[in-house]
Design a protein around this motif. Structure first.
Motif, PDB file in Angstrom:
ATOM      1  N   LEU A   1     -12.600   3.640 -11.029  1.00  0.00           N
ATOM      2  CA  LEU A   1     -12.420   4.448 -12.408  1.00  0.00           C
ATOM      3  C   LEU A   1     -13.571   3.633 -13.495  1.00  0.00           C
ATOM      4  O   LEU A   1     -14.006   4.307 -14.213  1.00  0.00           O
TER       5      LEU A   1
ATOM      6  N   THR B   1      -9.638   4.858  -7.266  1.00  0.00           N
ATOM      7  CA  THR B   1      -9.362   3.557  -7.831  1.00  0.00           C
ATOM      8  C   THR B   1      -9.723   2.656  -6.571  1.00  0.00           C
ATOM      9  O   THR B   1     -10.202   3.258  -5.555  1.00  0.00           O
TER      10      THR B   1
ATOM     11  N   ALA C   1       5.606   0.149   0.933  1.00  0.00           N
ATOM     12  CA  ALA C   1       6.117  -0.053  -0.368  1.00  0.00           C
ATOM     13  C   ALA C   1       6.654   1.280  -1.139  1.00  0.00           C
ATOM     14  O   ALA C   1       7.778   1.337  -1.997  1.00  0.00           O
ATOM     15  N   PHE C   2       5.965   2.259  -0.829  1.00  0.00           N
ATOM     16  CA  PHE C   2       6.273   3.424  -1.176  1.00  0.00           C
ATOM     17  C   PHE C   2       7.207   4.397  -0.316  1.00  0.00           C
ATOM     18  O   PHE C   2       7.517   5.492  -0.426  1.00  0.00           O
TER      19      PHE C   2
ATOM     20  N   TYR D   1      -3.534  10.121  -7.087  1.00  0.00           N
ATOM     21  CA  TYR D   1      -3.079   8.807  -7.628  1.00  0.00           C
ATOM     22  C   TYR D   1      -4.111   7.766  -7.379  1.00  0.00           C
ATOM     23  O   TYR D   1      -4.800   7.179  -8.273  1.00  0.00           O
ATOM     24  N   ASP D   2      -4.407   7.637  -5.968  1.00  0.00           N
ATOM     25  CA  ASP D   2      -5.418   6.625  -5.517  1.00  0.00           C
ATOM     26  C   ASP D   2      -6.931   7.188  -5.851  1.00  0.00           C
ATOM     27  O   ASP D   2      -7.855   6.199  -5.699  1.00  0.00           O
TER      28      ASP D   2
ATOM     29  N   GLY E   1      -2.952  -4.008   4.237  1.00  0.00           N
ATOM     30  CA  GLY E   1      -2.767  -3.438   3.133  1.00  0.00           C
ATOM     31  C   GLY E   1      -2.395  -1.892   3.267  1.00  0.00           C
ATOM     32  O   GLY E   1      -1.490  -1.394   2.347  1.00  0.00           O
TER      33      GLY E   1
ATOM     34  N   THR F   1     -10.739  -4.339   1.865  1.00  0.00           N
ATOM     35  CA  THR F   1      -9.362  -4.335   2.203  1.00  0.00           C
ATOM     36  C   THR F   1      -9.319  -4.627   3.502  1.00  0.00           C
ATOM     37  O   THR F   1     -10.220  -4.440   4.403  1.00  0.00           O
TER      38      THR F   1
ATOM     39  N   THR G   1       4.959  -6.432   0.598  1.00  0.00           N
ATOM     40  CA  THR G   1       5.190  -6.989   1.988  1.00  0.00           C
ATOM     41  C   THR G   1       4.412  -8.136   2.359  1.00  0.00           C
ATOM     42  O   THR G   1       3.476  -8.417   1.531  1.00  0.00           O
TER      43      THR G   1
ATOM     44  N   ILE H   1      -7.547   9.437 -18.643  1.00  0.00           N
ATOM     45  CA  ILE H   1      -7.572   8.227 -17.887  1.00  0.00           C
ATOM     46  C   ILE H   1      -7.590   6.889 -18.983  1.00  0.00           C
ATOM     47  O   ILE H   1      -8.678   6.570 -19.115  1.00  0.00           O
ATOM     48  N   GLN H   2      -6.559   6.216 -18.701  1.00  0.00           N
ATOM     49  CA  GLN H   2      -6.412   5.072 -19.688  1.00  0.00           C
ATOM     50  C   GLN H   2      -6.700   3.734 -19.021  1.00  0.00           C
ATOM     51  O   GLN H   2      -6.318   3.100 -18.313  1.00  0.00           O
ATOM     52  N   ARG H   3      -8.068   3.445 -19.195  1.00  0.00           N
ATOM     53  CA  ARG H   3      -8.697   2.275 -18.738  1.00  0.00           C
ATOM     54  C   ARG H   3      -9.745   1.744 -19.697  1.00  0.00           C
ATOM     55  O   ARG H   3     -10.437   2.290 -20.270  1.00  0.00           O
TER      56      ARG H   3
ATOM     57  N   LYS I   1     -10.397  14.897 -12.182  1.00  0.00           N
ATOM     58  CA  LYS I   1     -10.246  13.494 -12.415  1.00  0.00           C
ATOM     59  C   LYS I   1     -11.383  12.733 -12.909  1.00  0.00           C
ATOM     60  O   LYS I   1     -11.386  11.906 -13.588  1.00  0.00           O
TER      61      LYS I   1
ATOM     62  N   TRP J   1      -7.478   2.317   0.748  1.00  0.00           N
ATOM     63  CA  TRP J   1      -7.159   2.320   2.149  1.00  0.00           C
ATOM     64  C   TRP J   1      -7.428   3.331   2.829  1.00  0.00           C
ATOM     65  O   TRP J   1      -6.425   4.308   3.383  1.00  0.00           O
TER      66      TRP J   1
ATOM     67  N   ASP K   1      -3.463   2.404 -14.807  1.00  0.00           N
ATOM     68  CA  ASP K   1      -4.381   3.235 -14.931  1.00  0.00           C
ATOM     69  C   ASP K   1      -4.231   4.729 -14.119  1.00  0.00           C
ATOM     70  O   ASP K   1      -3.190   5.184 -14.735  1.00  0.00           O
ATOM     71  N   THR K   2      -4.548   5.214 -13.069  1.00  0.00           N
ATOM     72  CA  THR K   2      -4.361   6.569 -12.849  1.00  0.00           C
ATOM     73  C   THR K   2      -3.212   6.457 -11.662  1.00  0.00           C
ATOM     74  O   THR K   2      -2.797   7.554 -11.260  1.00  0.00           O
ATOM     75  N   THR K   3      -2.885   5.005 -11.338  1.00  0.00           N
ATOM     76  CA  THR K   3      -2.099   5.338  -9.877  1.00  0.00           C
ATOM     77  C   THR K   3      -0.775   4.706 -10.195  1.00  0.00           C
ATOM     78  O   THR K   3      -0.571   4.169 -11.024  1.00  0.00           O
TER      79      THR K   3
ATOM     80  N   GLU L   1      -3.398  -9.279   4.041  1.00  0.00           N
ATOM     81  CA  GLU L   1      -4.541  -8.773   3.664  1.00  0.00           C
ATOM     82  C   GLU L   1      -5.360  -9.697   2.298  1.00  0.00           C
ATOM     83  O   GLU L   1      -6.575  -9.753   2.476  1.00  0.00           O
TER      84      GLU L   1
ATOM     85  N   GLU M   1       1.211  -2.118   4.129  1.00  0.00           N
ATOM     86  CA  GLU M   1       1.943  -2.609   3.014  1.00  0.00           C
ATOM     87  C   GLU M   1       2.146  -1.347   1.897  1.00  0.00           C
ATOM     88  O   GLU M   1       3.133  -1.301   1.562  1.00  0.00           O
ATOM     89  N   ARG M   2       1.183  -0.517   1.631  1.00  0.00           N
ATOM     90  CA  ARG M   2       1.227   0.338   0.498  1.00  0.00           C
ATOM     91  C   ARG M   2       2.079   1.626   1.010  1.00  0.00           C
ATOM     92  O   ARG M   2       2.758   1.925   0.321  1.00  0.00           O
TER      93      ARG M   2
ATOM     94  N   LYS N   1       7.588  -2.892  -4.855  1.00  0.00           N
ATOM     95  CA  LYS N   1       7.873  -4.388  -3.950  1.00  0.00           C
ATOM     96  C   LYS N   1       6.505  -4.646  -3.171  1.00  0.00           C
ATOM     97  O   LYS N   1       5.504  -3.699  -3.073  1.00  0.00           O
TER      98      LYS N   1
ATOM     99  N   HIS O   1       2.702  -7.807   4.869  1.00  0.00           N
ATOM    100  CA  HIS O   1       1.151  -7.302   5.131  1.00  0.00           C
ATOM    101  C   HIS O   1       0.294  -7.621   4.082  1.00  0.00           C
ATOM    102  O   HIS O   1      -0.596  -8.105   4.324  1.00  0.00           O
TER     103      HIS O   1
END
Lengths: 690, 690
Positions: free
Chosen positions: B644, B209, B585-586, B205-206, B578, B574, A575, B2-4, B314, B213, A566-568, A581, B581-582, A573, A577
């Motif tokens: 979205l 969506t 992860a980045f 990005y988020d 999370g 959420t 975790t 926005i491809q959804r 957006k 969080w 989608d857009t994100t 959740e 985690e997010r 990876k 966490h």
């Protein structure tokens, strides 16, 4: 239908029919695209590297992958690959699938009833010998028989000479034949399995999705002569696992792709083959679901079968969604048209290869007439009834010379057959009875009362009545009975009055007739034509492609990499966490519940450690349990799934740019879980030396 | 794009043109569907309940919602609603947007330069009076002027009589007119704002969506006469927040839907209106992005503007994707066809209402000729230049009787105008100059050198040269200058030789001519026709529908509920797990980085507490900051976004079953964050009493 957007990015390469773009390919070890990998990743793959990886890679049972990870026979695979064995080691009182298992010492390791491991120790191109065995002027069916006979001869000679398990395998739809020599292990013991709920956290909902949080690992140990096998060629553990952007390799045994099929073959699968397969699996799944509802023990007994079917169904639906997508199908049509245009431009090629496409199409035009009978005329819905059929067939084949038998009964394969027929795995008669009754009901509904298979099976009785009587008297679930039958040979089997054998005997002529029809009118034609088309591809493009996957050893490669959806951004990876959740967000309702060890042990974990991860390697079912390794050949994780975007890759490679990803458990998360939650110190030390 | 995926579920209700299914509707408080809610949720909405909710609901500035949450004027809204004020309270040395703010005592609260709050204290149907003011035989334009004059008269009389801010608003495209009496607060002070990075975690990005969080909250306090306002009607804090499946209400000020437009109007927006809007916003966003790259301070000064534009873009893309979806458009066509069929079945209706559709279509057929000029002929890309235009227009209008002025200059609106023109918010001349230069460059490219607006604005100079000279000499950024101009009235403005005023004066005739053309040829026609079509809808369906949203108070309702996406389940909430985690992860790379307070404070939080959550209420932009309340009228969370799936709901309701959801911050997560990370004990005590 799995409703998921799929945007096709038609690369110039793919459109030109070269079929190679991004990190594509399930490569045989003799034809790894070393130059391409060197160019893209500046990594030289040496022969030594390939040999080490190959000799550490293990085929686990008939449909999974694994790798040796210590010099003492320790084997690493997925829980869902090992689940069948763990289930067979379980009882009503001791449910190892549900509760998990860890053998802190070797004495505690549990011997699996019927798990066979294979390692490809050497291989040899025998295309010339196999093709050379065909006598000029033979029909397609005669040619197929002649090739099959030659293959049996090659396998037997090899087995006699080496003591190894020898198989001649077909690649490129008949374009090549290779002799694969395998070292086999049949004394395999369970070392570690997690609670299934954490291996399969999220259940069917999350299966084939990402992000994921599954501890889908299991360890076995191979034994020889009662002691742990010495596995000099094994993989070592990576210190940190894979970082994003890192090149990884995935050796393993991918199951089944259909990327080289002609448009006519694909049309058949799309319009009839896949829907029929779905119908059969759905009926079997429904029968098991009804049985499971009878009680907790029935639920346990049927759980492996139910999970396997729901996994197969979800994958099939994803594959069929891809094949039904007009843009994907158009791409297959375009690829074939491009190849045929190239063939047509060369008069010699045109003469040699062009007719093959029409021959396949003509053969497949006949298939719909028999497709439903072919799909339903069997007893394999019950494993025990399936064994009865195998015995009956064996009795027919055994007296023939090995080279003239059906291929699965050739001498070189008999040892494996004996192993499976004499398995000590528990057989639950009530489950077998429920499955066979439901199946015969379903077959009768599908084919009608007067169908030859139905008539032969039921003889006018209802499925329930017939099966009840059969199961009241059969002794086939007794290992000793099966052992006596096998050792008594064809005569003993033919003399048996076991009612399940008798049932199998009644339906065998129908099954045999259908099989012969299919082999004569479809299979031998498509093999002959497939050989021509493969030769055409070699002539036009050179050997730049890989053969369709067929449960034999391949090497895949790719990059550890998140993707866009989608857009994100979807991170590379997850975790621990996220595990907590997701469990909390669903109030730990199944299938999002946590085993007590995980729920109560949360504070023991470093929750930010990588848990699951994704990479671009071109994997497919059968790669479950494949190690994910780095340039140094070290374990960075273990492959266990693909995301939905990737599922249509049975029929064509789905570009990385579409978010197509393989999913693994990260090596760091594995050690964290084993050490902190399971206290598996000995196992961790064997893996990491620490 | 926005491809959804968007799967349309055409409910029987919707297909029948009733337009009501699931938890649909942005209801005016006079027409809440009490019977429907009682039937579905067994909850009786009383007058007292509605009054309490209405009087606690606050319009925040011109585009946001909020609610009073203590008896002492404490106002609760989103960080992204309050961001503009927080930015205006910031300096290069003290960046409250980036670093957040908390006033532990009232003395520390910071007065906002130009934030106005409104509470709807009463309302009255004045449709009869407004429509009755139209003299027989009037043209559409004359009728529009007559209605407008009557509206001004009503507003002025109300303001004089009550001292309140009185507005006559148009509902149902002219089907109804209502007098809304608002209590206004202009002394508003900042109490709490989090670091923007946690309010907007995941960035563009988020945005739109889910899962999410985001700690997207801010608190202000309304003051009267220098002390906290007494807000007897306020909402209290829920002990536990909302559980899944619970009925919730969302009162607020949804901005702008276009669900009652005719197909001709929608075609215009799809084919020209939306693409033009996108072009304009994109150009402005690009100009700000170039400016922001000049340095950290420029980045700070432009951040509110950039975030606002990227959010608008957006959303617009998501809306346009919906409108461009043939299945959605077909549904709009079918709805209109069904209405027209019903109209045609009644000769009286046919005569009265049927021509309206063609009249709208005819008016819109003219619009493309002027659309580009209408979109580009203005100076509002620079806020300061926009003020100059407002002054110039005010000077033209002020001498006229109130009822004959452009509506935004009617007597009842002058106080609000004065408040905004005399704002003490910082104005950054370099930013204004950069925006105006870029805009005039863009206008010249879009409309050409010889366009009347371009000629009037530039007089042959380049934008850079002209704007540089203008900004070297203008004093309009000085509040005292603007105050003097306003207090000097039309004469003072006309006499001003400020170069920015002079520029606005040069282009005003062009803007005025375009506006007059649009009002005469399009707006008055569509209002007249819209009135007829609204009357037709009332005649055919009864008053079972809600009017299009227009930044006035509405009540929405729905269920706290997760949804299905692809093959799996998206949970209704959420947790803080999370978030970590997010970020991990980045590798905490922007926009997935954490403020130090959040990174370092992880161990202070109960990570399993609900953080964000979703529900089915029919919200849209403008509902940002709306409280999410339970049956008891207690705060369960605060609305801040949609996913979205929901974006096309500007044009039609998107069914809950499609995964369309509103997104909020959960009340429990708010308290956990305020208490554990910000030490905001006084604030927590004021909210919860604890």
């Amino acid at each position: 239908m799995i409703q998921r957007r799929l945007v096709l990015i038609l690369s110039v390469f793919a459109a030109a029919g070269l079929g190679l773009s991004a990190d594509e390919g399930m490569w045989t070890f003799d034809n790894v695209p070393r130059a391409l990998i060197k160019q893209k990743y500046a990594f030289d793959i040496t022969d030594q590297w390939l040999d080490r990886v190959r000799l550490a890679s293990v085929r686990v049972g008939n449909g999974g992958s694994g790798s040796f990870v210590s010099p003492d026979g320790l084997l690493f695979t997925n829980q869902h690959v090992g689940r069948g064995q763990v289930s067979k080691l379980s009882t009503a009182e001791k449910n190892l699938v549900r509760d998990g298992f860890y053998a802190a010492t070797r004495d505690e390791e549990l011997r699996c009833p019927d798990l066979e491991l294979n390692v490809l120790v050497s291989y040899e191109d025998v295309t010339g010998r196999v093709q050379g065995a065909v006598k000029p002027g033979s029909s397609d069916k005669e040619a197929a028989d002649q090739r099959r006979a030659e293959m049996a001869v090659i396998e037997k000679a090899c087995a006699t000479a080496t003591g190894l398990k020898c198989e001649v395998i077909t690649l490129y739809s008949g374009g090549e034949y290779w002799l694969y020599r395998n070292k086999k292990y049949t004394d395999v013991r369970l070392v570690f399995a997690p609670e299934e709920q954490i291996a399969y956290f999220g259940g069917d909902y999350d299966n084939f999705t990402y992000p994921r949080w599954n501890f889908d690992i299991t360890f076995f140990r191979a034994y020889e002569n009662g002691v742990p096998a010495k596995t000099e060629h094994h993989l070592t553990w990576s210190a940190n696992g894979a970082a994003e952007g890192e090149l990884v390799f995935v050796p393993g045994y991918p199951g089944s792709t259909a990327r080289l099929l002609t448009v006519a073959q694909l049309e058949y699968h799309r319009d009839l083959g896949n829907p029929l397969q779905k119908q059969v699996w759905t009926l079997r799944a429904e029968a098991l679901a009804r049985y499971a509802k009878l009680g907790a023990e029935q639920d346990r007994r049927s759980s492996s079968g139910r999970l396997g079917l729901s996994n197969s169904l979800k994958r099939l639906v994803g594959q069929q969604d891809g094949l039904s997508n007009p843009r994907i199908f158009k791409k297959k049509e375009d690829d074939e048209a491009a190849l045929r245009t190239r063939i047509a431009a060369n008069p010699e090629w045109q003469k040699a290869y062009a007719p093959a496409f029409d021959q396949v199409a003509a053969a497949y035009a006949e298939l719909p007439k028999y497709a439903k009978r072919l799909a339903f005329s069997n007893l394999t819905a019950s494993g025990l009834a399936g064994m009865a059929s195998t015995f009956v067939r064996l009795a027919d084949e055994w007296p023939k010379p090995s080279a003239q038998r059906l291929p699965e009964f050739a001498d070189a394969r008999l040892e494996g057959l004996r192993f499976s027929l004499q398995s000590t795995a528990p057989i639950y008669l009530d489950l077998e009875e429920a499955q066979l009754t439901a199946w015969l009901d379903d077959v009768r509904s599908a084919l009608g009362q007067d169908d030859p298979f139905v008539t032969a099976a039921l003889g006018g009785q209802t499925p329930a009545t017939l099966v009840k009587v059969v199961f009241a008297a059969t002794k086939l679930h007794d290992v000793a009975t099966r052992k006596a039958l096998y050792e008594g040979g064809a005569a003993a089997i033919k003399a048996s009055d076991d009612p399940l054998i008798a049932l199998a005997r009644r339906v065998e002529p129908v099954i045999r007739e259908l099989r012969t029809w299919q082999e004569t009118h479809v299979q031998s034609v498509e093999t002959a034509a497939g050989t021509k088309i493969a030769q055409a591809r070699f002539a036009v493009y050179g050997k730049t492609a890989y053969p369709d996957a067929n449960f034999n050893l391949r090497l895949e490669y790719g990059t550890v990499l998140g993707y866009e959806e989608d857009t994100t951004l979807v991170p590379y990876k997850t975790t621990f966490h996220g595990l907590y959740e997701r469990a909390a967000a669903f109030s730990e309702k199944p299938p999002f519940n946590l085993p007590a060890r995980w729920r109560d042990g949360k504070s023991k974990l470093d929750l930010s450690i990588p848990y699951n991860f994704v990479y671009t390697a071109d994997t497919i079912g059968g790669n479950s349990g494949s190690p994910v390794i780095n340039r140094a050949g070290e374990i960075c994780g273990i492959n266990f799934d693909s995301n939905l975007q990737k599922l249509p890759n049975r029929y064509l490679f789905i570009d990385d740019a579409e978010g197509s990803r393989a999913v693994g458990v990260h090596s760091a998360g594995i050690i964290e879980g084993l050490a902190k939650l399971y206290g598996a110190e000995a196992l961790v030390k064997e893996l990491t030396g620490k």
